[in-house]
Structures are given as C-alpha cells and as structure tokens.
Write a protein that holds these residues in place. Structure first.
Motif, PDB file in Angstrom:
ATOM      1  N   ALA A 109       6.484  76.580  86.708  1.00 35.34           N
ATOM      2  CA  ALA A 109       7.255  75.599  85.932  1.00 35.34           C
ATOM      3  C   ALA A 109       8.608  75.361  86.592  1.00 35.34           C
ATOM      4  CB  ALA A 109       7.444  76.119  84.514  1.00 35.34           C
ATOM      5  N   ARG A 110       9.145  74.151  86.400  1.00 38.01           N
ATOM      6  CA  ARG A 110      10.511  73.852  86.853  1.00 38.01           C
ATOM      7  C   ARG A 110      11.395  73.872  85.609  1.00 38.01           C
ATOM      8  NH1 ARG A 110      10.364  70.672  91.956  1.00 38.01           N
ATOM      9  NH2 ARG A 110       8.434  71.426  92.904  1.00 38.01           N
ATOM     10  N   HIS A 111      12.661  74.233  85.809  1.00 39.93           N
ATOM     11  CA  HIS A 111      13.553  74.269  84.647  1.00 39.93           C
ATOM     12  C   HIS A 111      14.843  73.516  84.910  1.00 39.93           C
ATOM     13  CE1 HIS A 111      10.974  77.137  82.631  1.00 39.93           C
ATOM     14  NE2 HIS A 111      10.840  77.733  83.805  1.00 39.93           N
ATOM     15  N   SER A 112      15.340  72.932  83.852  1.00 36.03           N
ATOM     16  CA  SER A 112      16.619  72.221  83.958  1.00 36.03           C
ATOM     17  C   SER A 112      17.737  73.271  84.063  1.00 36.03           C
ATOM     18  CB  SER A 112      16.835  71.358  82.710  1.00 36.03           C
ATOM     19  OG  SER A 112      16.955  72.195  81.574  1.00 36.03           O
ATOM     20  N   ARG A 114      20.283  73.555  82.281  1.00 40.22           N
ATOM     21  CA  ARG A 114      20.605  74.031  80.929  1.00 40.22           C
ATOM     22  C   ARG A 114      19.662  75.176  80.547  1.00 40.22           C
ATOM     23  NH1 ARG A 114      18.512  71.872  76.412  1.00 40.22           N
ATOM     24  NH2 ARG A 114      17.889  70.023  77.563  1.00 40.22           N
ATOM     25  N   CYS A 115      18.396  74.994  80.835  1.00 45.88           N
ATOM     26  CA  CYS A 115      17.378  75.982  80.488  1.00 45.88           C
ATOM     27  C   CYS A 115      17.572  77.262  81.298  1.00 45.88           C
ATOM     28  CB  CYS A 115      16.002  75.388  80.740  1.00 45.88           C
ATOM     29  SG  CYS A 115      14.646  76.468  80.296  1.00 45.88           S
ATOM     30  N   MET A 116      17.903  77.087  82.584  1.00 52.11           N
ATOM     31  CA  MET A 116      18.078  78.240  83.470  1.00 52.11           C
ATOM     32  C   MET A 116      19.210  79.155  83.007  1.00 52.11           C
ATOM     33  SD  MET A 116      15.958  78.173  86.090  1.00 52.11           S
ATOM     34  CE  MET A 116      16.495  78.542  87.747  1.00 52.11           C
ATOM     35  N   HIS A 124      10.799  81.489  77.099  1.00 48.74           N
ATOM     36  CA  HIS A 124      10.032  80.788  76.073  1.00 48.74           C
ATOM     37  C   HIS A 124       9.384  79.532  76.686  1.00 48.74           C
ATOM     38  CE1 HIS A 124       9.015  79.563  72.027  1.00 48.74           C
ATOM     39  NE2 HIS A 124       9.494  78.359  72.280  1.00 48.74           N
ATOM     40  N   CYS A 125      10.196  78.812  77.434  1.00 54.84           N
ATOM     41  CA  CYS A 125       9.777  77.585  78.097  1.00 54.84           C
ATOM     42  C   CYS A 125       8.624  77.877  79.077  1.00 54.84           C
ATOM     43  CB  CYS A 125      11.011  77.086  78.847  1.00 54.84           C
ATOM     44  SG  CYS A 125      10.959  75.409  79.381  1.00 54.84           S
ATOM     45  N   GLU A 126       8.806  78.951  79.811  1.00 56.99           N
ATOM     46  CA  GLU A 126       7.833  79.362  80.830  1.00 56.99           C
ATOM     47  C   GLU A 126       6.476  79.687  80.178  1.00 56.99           C
ATOM     48  OE1 GLU A 126       9.487  80.196  84.064  1.00 56.99           O
ATOM     49  OE2 GLU A 126       7.477  80.078  84.911  1.00 56.99           O
ATOM     50  N   MET A 166       7.935  73.506  74.931  1.00 60.78           N
ATOM     51  CA  MET A 166       8.655  73.488  76.205  1.00 60.78           C
ATOM     52  C   MET A 166       9.805  72.500  76.131  1.00 60.78           C
ATOM     53  SD  MET A 166       7.063  72.853  80.002  1.00 60.78           S
ATOM     54  CE  MET A 166       7.865  73.514  81.471  1.00 60.78           C
ATOM     55  N   ASP A 167      10.894  72.864  76.747  1.00 55.67           N
ATOM     56  CA  ASP A 167      12.053  71.981  76.813  1.00 55.67           C
ATOM     57  C   ASP A 167      11.637  70.648  77.456  1.00 55.67           C
ATOM     58  OD1 ASP A 167      15.296  71.958  77.040  1.00 55.67           O
ATOM     59  OD2 ASP A 167      14.361  70.995  78.787  1.00 55.67           O
ATOM     60  N   GLY A 168      12.067  69.522  76.877  1.00 55.06           N
ATOM     61  CA  GLY A 168      11.640  68.204  77.340  1.00 55.06           C
ATOM     62  C   GLY A 168      11.947  67.922  78.807  1.00 55.06           C
ATOM     63  N   ASP A 169      13.174  68.284  79.249  1.00 60.99           N
ATOM     64  CA  ASP A 169      13.558  68.033  80.640  1.00 60.99           C
ATOM     65  C   ASP A 169      12.708  68.877  81.593  1.00 60.99           C
ATOM     66  OD1 ASP A 169      15.434  66.235  79.888  1.00 60.99           O
ATOM     67  OD2 ASP A 169      17.128  67.647  79.971  1.00 60.99           O
ATOM     68  N   CYS A 170      12.512  70.140  81.204  1.00 54.71           N
ATOM     69  CA  CYS A 170      11.722  71.049  82.051  1.00 54.71           C
ATOM     70  C   CYS A 170      10.284  70.528  82.141  1.00 54.71           C
ATOM     71  CB  CYS A 170      11.680  72.463  81.476  1.00 54.71           C
ATOM     72  SG  CYS A 170      13.292  73.161  81.194  1.00 54.71           S
ATOM     73  N   ARG A 171       9.782  70.060  81.021  1.00 57.33           N
ATOM     74  CA  ARG A 171       8.406  69.540  80.987  1.00 57.33           C
ATOM     75  C   ARG A 171       8.286  68.359  81.958  1.00 57.33           C
ATOM     76  NH1 ARG A 171       5.723  64.668  80.230  1.00 57.33           N
ATOM     77  NH2 ARG A 171       3.564  65.140  79.783  1.00 57.33           N
TER      78      ARG A 171
HETATM   79 ZN   LIG Z   1      12.712  75.357  80.947  1.00 56.48          ZN
END
Ligand SMILES: [Zn+2]
Length: 218
Positions: A109-112, A114-116, A124-126, A166-171
């Motif tokens: 997964a990639r993360h924004s 903010r998420c990182m 959670h996102c992962e 999942m966070d919208g940006d990360c998705r």
């Molecule tokens: Zn994320």
C-alpha cells in the motif's frame, strides 16, 4: 470430428474451394456454439492453413477455467493436435498461471504524508488494504470469481471498488500504483507470443470469401 478433419484434408489436397468454404462455414458454426474444443479448431486451422482462426482459438485456450488437465488427454485431441501445439499451449498456460500467482499477492500500500505521521492510523490503513485485496480482488485474479476475467476487467474492478476503512488519499495512491503496474501487460503479451508461434500461412485456397457467400445465402 473425424469427418471434419478428413473433409478439410480432401478439400485442401484436391483444391476444392467450394467444399473448403462449406467446411469452414460448418466449423464457424461449431465455434460460435462452442461445440468444438478450441484445441481442435487450432489443429484444423494449422493443418488447413486458416490463419484467421488461430488467434481466437489460442485466446480461448488461455482462459484460466480451461485447465489443461481437463482436456489434454482426450483421445480426439491427442489424435489431431501435435506435441508441438500442445506444448506451446502448455507453456503459455503455465506462464499465465505463474503471473496470476504473482499478481494475486497483496501489493504494498502507498500512504499519504498525513497517514505516515500516525503509526496507528497507518497500520489500520495497511490492514484495510490487505483485507480488501484478499477478500474482494484476489478471487478475480486467480479465477475463482469469474474464470473469464481478463486483466482488463480485473483492473476495472480494482479501480471502481472502494476500500473499507482505508484512508481516501492512501487508497487513491495505492490503486493508481497497482493499476499502473507493467505486470498487467504480461497476459496480453504471453497470449500474443503464443499466437505468433502457432501462426501459419494461408493455405493455397482461401475459402474465406466462400464462407461469406454461404452466410449470405443462409
Ligand atoms: Zn494510509
């Protein structure tokens, strides 16, 4: 089936365009109604010199629900298909299977930013992404959902399905990266290579015009 092969052989030997046209028309009807195995279509096309039938037959054999184990030992197929044809199809299917296995694994997964910056949120996102992939996507890739899903169709599903939790940006970033992967081109390339290696020149008499004539009459 025997008659069809013998008919094609005679039509080609004795150069009887009318008979060849009739046989091709008959063969096309069988292909349309799926009452002939694509391996036999391939065998006839290669023996008779009907290059325009090869791509469709190979694409049909490439479908993941056509497991070779289910048909490669059938007497009719062994009688007409050559070892070379069977082994080329087997190699194509093995390559497709290996790539599907590779594609079915959960992509990272990639993360924004903010998420990182939020360790717990990122975890959670992962896991939301992993669960989404394993539950919603993987079945398309390994052929359990719809055996005929080509990679184009699978990409559409990945693009259009939301990822719960999942966070919208990360998705969005993750989906863009997955869709953009060069690995997706492999399916098309593998099938195209098999088509090329099994291609033949058109026979001395090309009955394609005759087929069109017969289709008009019927
Ligand atoms: Zn994320």
């Amino acid at each position: 089936m025997e008659d069809l092969f013998v008919g094609f052989r005679l039509a080609t030997w004795w150069s009887v365009p009318r008979l060849l046209s009739y046989l091709q028309f008959h063969l096309l009807e069988k292909i349309k109604s799926e009452s002939i195995h694509p391996m036999l279509t391939l065998a006839i096309a290669r023996r008779t010199g009907l290059p325009w039938l090869i791509q469709g037959a190979v694409e049909s054999l490439a479908q993941s629900d056509r497991l070779m184990a289910g048909w490669c030992l059938e007497a009719t197929i062994l009688r007409w298909a050559t070892t070379e044809e069977l082994s080329k199809i087997a190699r194509m299917k093995e390559t497709l299977w290996q790539w599907r296995q590779k594609m079915a694994a959960v992509p990272s997964a990639r993360h924004s930013n903010r998420c990182m910056s939020d360790e717990q949120g990122k975890n959670h996102c992962e896991s939301a992404w992993s669960i989404h992939w394993l539950v919603k996507i993987q079945k398309y890739i390994n052929g359990r959902h719809s055996s005929r899903s080509g990679f184009g169709e699978i990409k559409r599903v990945i693009r259009e399905t939301g990822v719960l939790g999942m966070d919208g940006d990360c998705r969005d970033q993750t989906v863009t990266a997955v869709i953009g992967s060069e690995l997706w081109a492999v399916e098309e390339k593998t099938v195209a290579e098999a088509v090329e290696s099994l291609m033949v020149d058109a026979g001395l008499i090309d009955g394609q015009d005759g087929v069109k004539e017969i289709e008009k009459i019927w």
